[in-house]
Design an enzyme around this catalytic site. Structure first.
Site, PDB file in Angstrom:
ATOM      1  N   ALA A 148       0.817  -1.217   0.000  1.00  0.00           N
ATOM      2  CA  ALA A 148       0.000   0.000   0.000  1.00  0.00           C
ATOM      3  C   ALA A 148       0.850   1.266   0.000  1.00  0.00           C
ATOM      4  O   ALA A 148       0.326   2.371   0.152  1.00  0.00           O
ATOM      5  CB  ALA A 148      -0.916  -0.022   1.215  1.00  0.00           C
ATOM      6  N   HIS A 203       9.288  -5.565   0.948  1.00  0.00           N
ATOM      7  CA  HIS A 203       8.643  -4.882  -0.181  1.00  0.00           C
ATOM      8  C   HIS A 203       9.564  -4.935  -1.393  1.00  0.00           C
ATOM      9  O   HIS A 203       9.890  -3.917  -1.995  1.00  0.00           O
ATOM     10  CB  HIS A 203       8.266  -3.446   0.202  1.00  0.00           C
ATOM     11  CG  HIS A 203       7.119  -3.391   1.173  1.00  0.00           C
ATOM     12  ND1 HIS A 203       5.813  -3.550   0.786  1.00  0.00           N
ATOM     13  CD2 HIS A 203       7.090  -3.234   2.518  1.00  0.00           C
ATOM     14  CE1 HIS A 203       5.021  -3.484   1.849  1.00  0.00           C
ATOM     15  NE2 HIS A 203       5.770  -3.295   2.909  1.00  0.00           N
ATOM     16  N   ASP A 256      -1.505 -12.902  12.097  1.00  0.00           N
ATOM     17  CA  ASP A 256      -2.789 -12.439  12.625  1.00  0.00           C
ATOM     18  C   ASP A 256      -3.942 -13.360  12.239  1.00  0.00           C
ATOM     19  O   ASP A 256      -5.095 -13.086  12.548  1.00  0.00           O
ATOM     20  CB  ASP A 256      -3.078 -11.002  12.142  1.00  0.00           C
ATOM     21  CG  ASP A 256      -3.226 -10.921  10.622  1.00  0.00           C
ATOM     22  OD1 ASP A 256      -2.929 -11.913   9.926  1.00  0.00           O
ATOM     23  OD2 ASP A 256      -3.627  -9.845  10.132  1.00  0.00           O
ATOM     24  N   GLY A 257      -3.605 -14.446  11.524  1.00  0.00           N
ATOM     25  CA  GLY A 257      -4.644 -15.364  11.087  1.00  0.00           C
ATOM     26  C   GLY A 257      -5.209 -15.002   9.718  1.00  0.00           C
ATOM     27  O   GLY A 257      -6.042 -15.737   9.186  1.00  0.00           O
ATOM     28  N   HIS A 259      -3.038 -12.747   7.247  1.00  0.00           N
ATOM     29  CA  HIS A 259      -1.989 -12.368   6.294  1.00  0.00           C
ATOM     30  C   HIS A 259      -1.201 -13.553   5.754  1.00  0.00           C
ATOM     31  O   HIS A 259      -0.626 -13.462   4.680  1.00  0.00           O
ATOM     32  CB  HIS A 259      -1.029 -11.353   6.931  1.00  0.00           C
ATOM     33  CG  HIS A 259      -1.519  -9.945   6.829  1.00  0.00           C
ATOM     34  ND1 HIS A 259      -2.569  -9.481   7.574  1.00  0.00           N
ATOM     35  CD2 HIS A 259      -1.126  -8.914   6.045  1.00  0.00           C
ATOM     36  CE1 HIS A 259      -2.796  -8.213   7.254  1.00  0.00           C
ATOM     37  NE2 HIS A 259      -1.937  -7.845   6.332  1.00  0.00           N
ATOM     38  N   ASP A 281       2.417  -5.288  12.740  1.00  0.00           N
ATOM     39  CA  ASP A 281       2.251  -4.385  11.587  1.00  0.00           C
ATOM     40  C   ASP A 281       0.897  -3.687  11.677  1.00  0.00           C
ATOM     41  O   ASP A 281       0.255  -3.389  10.655  1.00  0.00           O
ATOM     42  CB  ASP A 281       2.407  -5.152  10.261  1.00  0.00           C
ATOM     43  CG  ASP A 281       2.651  -4.215   9.070  1.00  0.00           C
ATOM     44  OD1 ASP A 281       2.961  -3.022   9.299  1.00  0.00           O
ATOM     45  OD2 ASP A 281       2.537  -4.671   7.923  1.00  0.00           O
ATOM     46  N   LEU A 318      -6.978  -7.365   1.618  1.00  0.00           N
ATOM     47  CA  LEU A 318      -6.751  -6.930   2.993  1.00  0.00           C
ATOM     48  C   LEU A 318      -6.347  -5.459   2.976  1.00  0.00           C
ATOM     49  O   LEU A 318      -5.701  -4.982   2.047  1.00  0.00           O
ATOM     50  CB  LEU A 318      -5.648  -7.765   3.646  1.00  0.00           C
ATOM     51  CG  LEU A 318      -5.965  -9.245   3.887  1.00  0.00           C
ATOM     52  CD1 LEU A 318      -4.776  -9.941   4.539  1.00  0.00           C
ATOM     53  CD2 LEU A 318      -7.202  -9.408   4.751  1.00  0.00           C
ATOM     54  N   GLY A 320      -4.649  -4.022   5.596  1.00  0.00           N
ATOM     55  CA  GLY A 320      -3.712  -3.841   6.697  1.00  0.00           C
ATOM     56  C   GLY A 320      -3.999  -4.815   7.824  1.00  0.00           C
ATOM     57  O   GLY A 320      -4.987  -5.557   7.785  1.00  0.00           O
TER      58      GLY A 320
END
Ligand SMILES: [Zn+2]
Length: 409
Positions: A148, A203, A256-257, A259, A281, A318, A320
């Site tokens: 992003a 990235h 986080d479950g 990503h 993050d 997603l 974020g």
């Protein structure tokens, strides 16, 4: 008699399984003694666990506060940092790297300066901010790897520009995420390494040779490995394999479950072992109630109770990460079947050591009295924070557990 300046914290240590009572005084752990039985028996759901406060190398925002907010004057920026620190502390994370992302020179300079001023004005901020993570702008411009980050601001590394930001931050930049394929990246990484700053690969759309060159130049980590990547890659070789294969690279993951699929987390865990660490993050919507929110960059987003944050127009995208590091610890343990102790280490001792931060990340006499107590539901992968202490002071959560007595909070 108890010294009124002493905070007593009790719980079962997540690392050793022993029940302890520790006394915090002057911001450090002054004493720690084992209490009653030695923890050989199974623990029930009411067991109160204790661990060092979590250490998060990557936080963009939390609870509605955004490190990278735009169009604000310096006073508002500084107040935002201070509020953010308190919200992050209440979540169980007692040390963290506010993360400044790709933007114009001026915007990044102002973000850096705001963090410096907040640290200079506020003791709690100064002790919670262990360094700034600069993520970008020296990253890939390709869609996918760029994530992003705004395309118009990604660019090649520039040592003078970096030094201007480092000066604005008061020397607080400790971690830099960049793409090794950018012109001059290896030389830039060499300079960072000489200056004691951790260079991290992220990235990126780099080929194997560029990743090898970056590692040779001193890069020590991969930033949220597996994310900030193309949706599709040639089966091999590619930059994820190259980074997985390189033993000199630690790797952070957003567990986080949402990503990373659990199979990917398991492979990364098996390959990286002790060199794997957890980051949240988190973006500014993290920690807020579920619902639909309008963001200044991404339009309408929906935050679900599971912590999944996605675009309303395209739920597959997603927008974020939106859970705390404490949540990531629980999810990681559940996904990998790791013992609680191992999962906790990945969010405490590991990140602290990567940044060469001494005095935090472990529980011990003489260490900072940064601690979190929680209940643990292994089946659900749910770590429920009960109390958070920063330098011996109760700082969260807002909803206090029944085990806490600290009149100064
Ligand atoms: Zn990123």
């Amino acid at each position: 008699m108890t010294d009124p300046n002493t905070t007593v914290i009790e719980g079962r240590r997540a690392d050793t399984g022993r029940r302890v009572r520790l006394a915090a005084s002057g911001g450090i752990i002054a004493s720690m003694e084992e209490t009653e039985s030695s923890g050989a028996e199974a623990s029930g759901p009411d067991e109160l666990w204790i661990a060092p406060g979590f250490v998060d190398l990557q936080i963009n925002g939390y609870g509605g506060e955004d490190i990278n907010l735009t169009g604000a004057d310096m006073r508002r920026r500084v107040e935002t940092v201070k509020r953010l620190v308190r919200l992050v502390l209440a979540s169980g994370t007692t040390s963290f790297c506010p993360t400044v992302i790709t933007a114009s020179f001026e915007q990044m300079r102002d973000c850096m300066a705001a963090i410096r001023l907040a640290c200079e004005q506020d003791e709690l901020t100064a002790s919670a901010v262990v360094g700034i993570h600069m993520e970008g702008p020296y990253i890939s411009g390709e869609n996918g790897p760029r994530g992003a980050h705004p395309a118009e601001h990604v660019r090649d590394p520039d040592w003078d520009e970096f030094n201007a930001w480092q000066e604005a931050s008061g020397g607080r930049i400790r971690l830099v995420t960049l793409a090794p394929e950018r012109q001059g990246a290896a030389e830039f990484i060499r300079k960072l390494t000489e200056a004691g700053i951790v260079a991290s690969i992220g990235h990126t759309a780099a080929d194997h040779e560029h990743i090898a060159a970056a590692t040779e130049a001193g890069a020590r980590m991969s930033t949220h490995l597996g994310n900030g990547a193309h949706p599709q890659l040639p089966r091999h070789p590619h930059y994820i394999w190259s980074q997985l294969a390189e033993d000199r690279l630690a790797a952070s993951v957003i567990c986080d479950g949402h990503h990373l699929h659990s199979s990917v987390v398991n492979v990364m865990h098996k390959v990286k072992g002790d060199a794997l660490l957890l980051v949240s993050d988190a973006v500014h919507l993290a920690g807020l109630p579920p619902g639909t929110y309008r963001t200044h960059v991404g339009g309408q987003v929906e935050l679900q109770s599971s912590g999944r944050l996605h675009m309303v127009e395209n739920p597959n995208l997603l927008a974020g990460a939106a859970v705390s590091l404490a949540d990531c610890v629980g999810r990681f343990a559940q996904m990998t079947g790791s013992p609680l102790a191992a999962a906790v280490a990945m969010a405490t001792d590991r990140p602290a050591r990567l940044l060469d931060c001494t005095g935090i990340g472990t529980l011990g006499v003489g260490q900072a009295a940064d601690a979190v107590t929680f209940r643990w539901n292994a089946e659900a992968g749910k770590l429920d924070v009960q109390a958070v202490y920063k330098r011996g002071r109760l700082v969260g959560p807002e909803r206090h557990g029944d085990c806490v007595s600290d009149t100064r909070a």
